[in-house]
Design a protein around this motif. Structure first.
Motif, short mmCIF file in Angstrom:
data_model
loop_
_atom_site.label_atom_id
_atom_site.label_comp_id
_atom_site.label_asym_id
_atom_site.label_seq_id
_atom_site.Cartn_x
_atom_site.Cartn_y
_atom_site.Cartn_z
N PRO A 1 -2.90 -1.31 -16.19
CA PRO A 1 -1.45 -1.38 -15.92
C PRO A 1 -1.17 -1.24 -14.42
CG PRO A 1 -1.93 0.23 -17.65
CD PRO A 1 -3.24 -0.21 -17.08
N GLY A 2 -0.10 -1.84 -13.96
CA GLY A 2 0.26 -1.85 -12.54
C GLY A 2 0.32 -0.48 -11.91
N HIS A 3 0.95 0.50 -12.58
CA HIS A 3 1.06 1.84 -11.99
C HIS A 3 -0.31 2.50 -11.85
CE1 HIS A 3 1.14 2.82 -16.31
NE2 HIS A 3 0.70 4.03 -15.96
N THR A 4 -1.24 2.21 -12.77
CA THR A 4 -2.59 2.77 -12.68
C THR A 4 -3.35 2.13 -11.52
OG1 THR A 4 -2.60 3.15 -15.06
CG2 THR A 4 -4.74 3.17 -13.95
N ARG A 5 -3.21 0.80 -11.37
CA ARG A 5 -3.85 0.10 -10.23
C ARG A 5 -3.34 0.67 -8.91
NH1 ARG A 5 -2.47 -4.87 -12.90
NH2 ARG A 5 -1.03 -5.22 -11.20
N HIS A 6 -2.02 0.90 -8.85
CA HIS A 6 -1.42 1.42 -7.62
C HIS A 6 -1.99 2.81 -7.29
CE1 HIS A 6 1.64 1.96 -4.54
NE2 HIS A 6 1.93 3.14 -5.07
N ARG A 7 -2.07 3.67 -8.29
CA ARG A 7 -2.61 5.02 -8.06
C ARG A 7 -4.08 4.97 -7.64
NH1 ARG A 7 -0.09 9.17 -12.51
NH2 ARG A 7 1.99 9.15 -11.63
N LEU A 8 -4.86 4.13 -8.28
CA LEU A 8 -6.27 3.99 -7.90
C LEU A 8 -6.42 3.49 -6.47
CD1 LEU A 8 -8.05 2.54 -11.07
CD2 LEU A 8 -8.56 4.68 -9.90
N ALA A 9 -5.61 2.50 -6.13
CA ALA A 9 -5.68 1.94 -4.77
C ALA A 9 -5.32 3.01 -3.73
CB ALA A 9 -4.75 0.74 -4.65
N ARG A 10 -4.29 3.79 -4.01
CA ARG A 10 -3.91 4.87 -3.08
C ARG A 10 -4.97 5.94 -2.98
NH1 ARG A 10 1.19 5.64 -1.07
NH2 ARG A 10 0.81 7.86 -1.17
N LEU A 11 -5.69 6.16 -4.07
CA LEU A 11 -6.72 7.19 -4.08
C LEU A 11 -7.92 6.81 -3.21
CD1 LEU A 11 -7.63 9.89 -5.41
CD2 LEU A 11 -8.68 8.51 -7.20
N VAL A 12 -8.32 5.55 -3.24
CA VAL A 12 -9.53 5.13 -2.52
C VAL A 12 -9.25 4.49 -1.17
CG1 VAL A 12 -10.83 4.85 -4.66
CG2 VAL A 12 -9.67 2.88 -3.68
N ALA A 13 -8.01 4.11 -0.90
CA ALA A 13 -7.70 3.45 0.37
C ALA A 13 -7.73 4.46 1.51
CB ALA A 13 -6.33 2.78 0.30
N PRO A 14 -8.19 4.04 2.71
CA PRO A 14 -8.16 4.96 3.85
C PRO A 14 -6.72 5.32 4.20
CG PRO A 14 -8.77 2.75 4.56
CD PRO A 14 -8.68 2.73 3.06
N LYS A 15 -6.53 6.52 4.69
CA LYS A 15 -5.21 7.00 5.07
C LYS A 15 -5.15 7.11 6.59
CE LYS A 15 -4.24 8.96 0.68
NZ LYS A 15 -5.15 8.12 0.01
N TYR A 16 -4.04 6.67 7.13
CA TYR A 16 -3.85 6.70 8.57
C TYR A 16 -2.54 7.38 8.90
CZ TYR A 16 -7.56 3.26 9.03
OH TYR A 16 -8.77 2.63 9.00
N LEU A 17 -2.52 8.08 10.03
CA LEU A 17 -1.28 8.57 10.61
C LEU A 17 -0.83 7.49 11.59
CD1 LEU A 17 -2.29 12.25 11.39
CD2 LEU A 17 -0.85 11.44 9.52
N VAL A 18 0.46 7.21 11.63
CA VAL A 18 0.97 6.17 12.52
C VAL A 18 1.87 6.81 13.56
CG1 VAL A 18 2.25 4.01 12.69
CG2 VAL A 18 0.84 4.46 10.67
N GLY A 19 1.59 6.51 14.81
CA GLY A 19 2.36 7.07 15.91
C GLY A 19 2.91 5.98 16.82
N ALA A 20 3.65 6.42 17.81
CA ALA A 20 4.21 5.51 18.81
C ALA A 20 3.95 6.11 20.19
CB ALA A 20 5.71 5.33 18.59
N VAL A 21 3.54 5.26 21.12
CA VAL A 21 3.25 5.65 22.49
C VAL A 21 4.13 4.82 23.42
CG1 VAL A 21 1.46 5.76 24.27
CG2 VAL A 21 0.85 6.12 21.88
N CYS A 22 4.71 5.48 24.43
CA CYS A 22 5.57 4.79 25.39
C CYS A 22 4.91 4.72 26.76
CB CYS A 22 6.90 5.52 25.52
SG CYS A 22 7.89 5.51 24.04
N ILE A 23 4.87 3.53 27.30
CA ILE A 23 4.42 3.31 28.68
C ILE A 23 5.68 2.91 29.45
CG2 ILE A 23 2.95 1.97 30.22
CD1 ILE A 23 1.03 1.61 27.81
N ILE A 24 6.21 3.87 30.22
CA ILE A 24 7.49 3.69 30.89
C ILE A 24 7.27 3.62 32.39
CG2 ILE A 24 9.81 4.66 31.23
CD1 ILE A 24 9.18 3.82 28.30
N ARG A 25 7.84 2.57 32.98
CA ARG A 25 7.72 2.36 34.43
C ARG A 25 9.08 2.51 35.09
NH1 ARG A 25 2.86 -0.86 35.23
NH2 ARG A 25 3.18 -0.50 37.45
#
Length: 159
Positions: free
Chosen positions: A13-37
């Motif tokens: 079922p779709g919800h089971t596939r989604h949970r499995l994918a989230r369980l095994v997929a790599p997790k990343y933190l996403v940030g933002a960097v500013c280069i201001i001149r």
């Protein structure tokens, strides 16, 4: 064998596939960097900040909030860390815009400019100790990550 694994996965079922994918997929933190001149000077100075406990200088940056637009997050972090207010629409995405670090962090990189002579820098003294403008050819000691990131864009000692 791989084909059989895909067949089993897609028969779930779709919800089971989604949970499995989230369980095994790599997790990343996403940030933002500013280069201001500095907008008033050709090849203008670069805005850098110094945070504890690092002895080196870095760029205004931070993690994005959940579902936060990266340009909005970049402008928010810039304001929080340096007191510099820029409209997110005035930030230009770097090319490449995303830098993937080995530690599970993805940084979106944004470029902008403000007139340094008419921009007051404000730091909180806790998260950020100092903020200052530095000429590109006379940068202070940078954090390793800052030197590497700037180098990817042809700026600084690692260019």
């Amino acid at each position: 064998m791989r084909g059989l694994a895909y067949q089993v996965f897609y028969s779930l079922p779709g919800h089971t596939r989604h949970r499995l994918a989230r369980l095994v997929a790599p997790k990343y933190l996403v940030g933002a960097v500013c280069i201001i001149r500095d907008a008033d000077a050709e090849d203008g100075p670069l805005l850098l900040i110094r945070q504890p406990p690092n002895r080196g200088w870095g760029l205004p940056a931070g993690l994005l909030k959940k579902r936060e637009d990266p340009a909005v997050g970049a402008a928010r972090e810039l304001l929080e860390e340096s007191g510099v207010r820029l409209d997110p629409a005035d930030l230009t995405p770097g090319v490449p815009n995303a830098i993937v670090h080995m530690a599970g962090v993805v940084d979106t990189v944004w470029f902008g400019s403000v007139p340094a002579s008419r921009t007051t820098l404000r730091v909180d003294g806790g998260e950020v100790l100092e903020a200052a403008w530095f000429p590109i050819d006379d940068l202070p000691p940078l954090t390793v990550n800052t030197a590497l990131l700037l180098g990817r864009y042809g700026i600084g000692p690692k260019a």
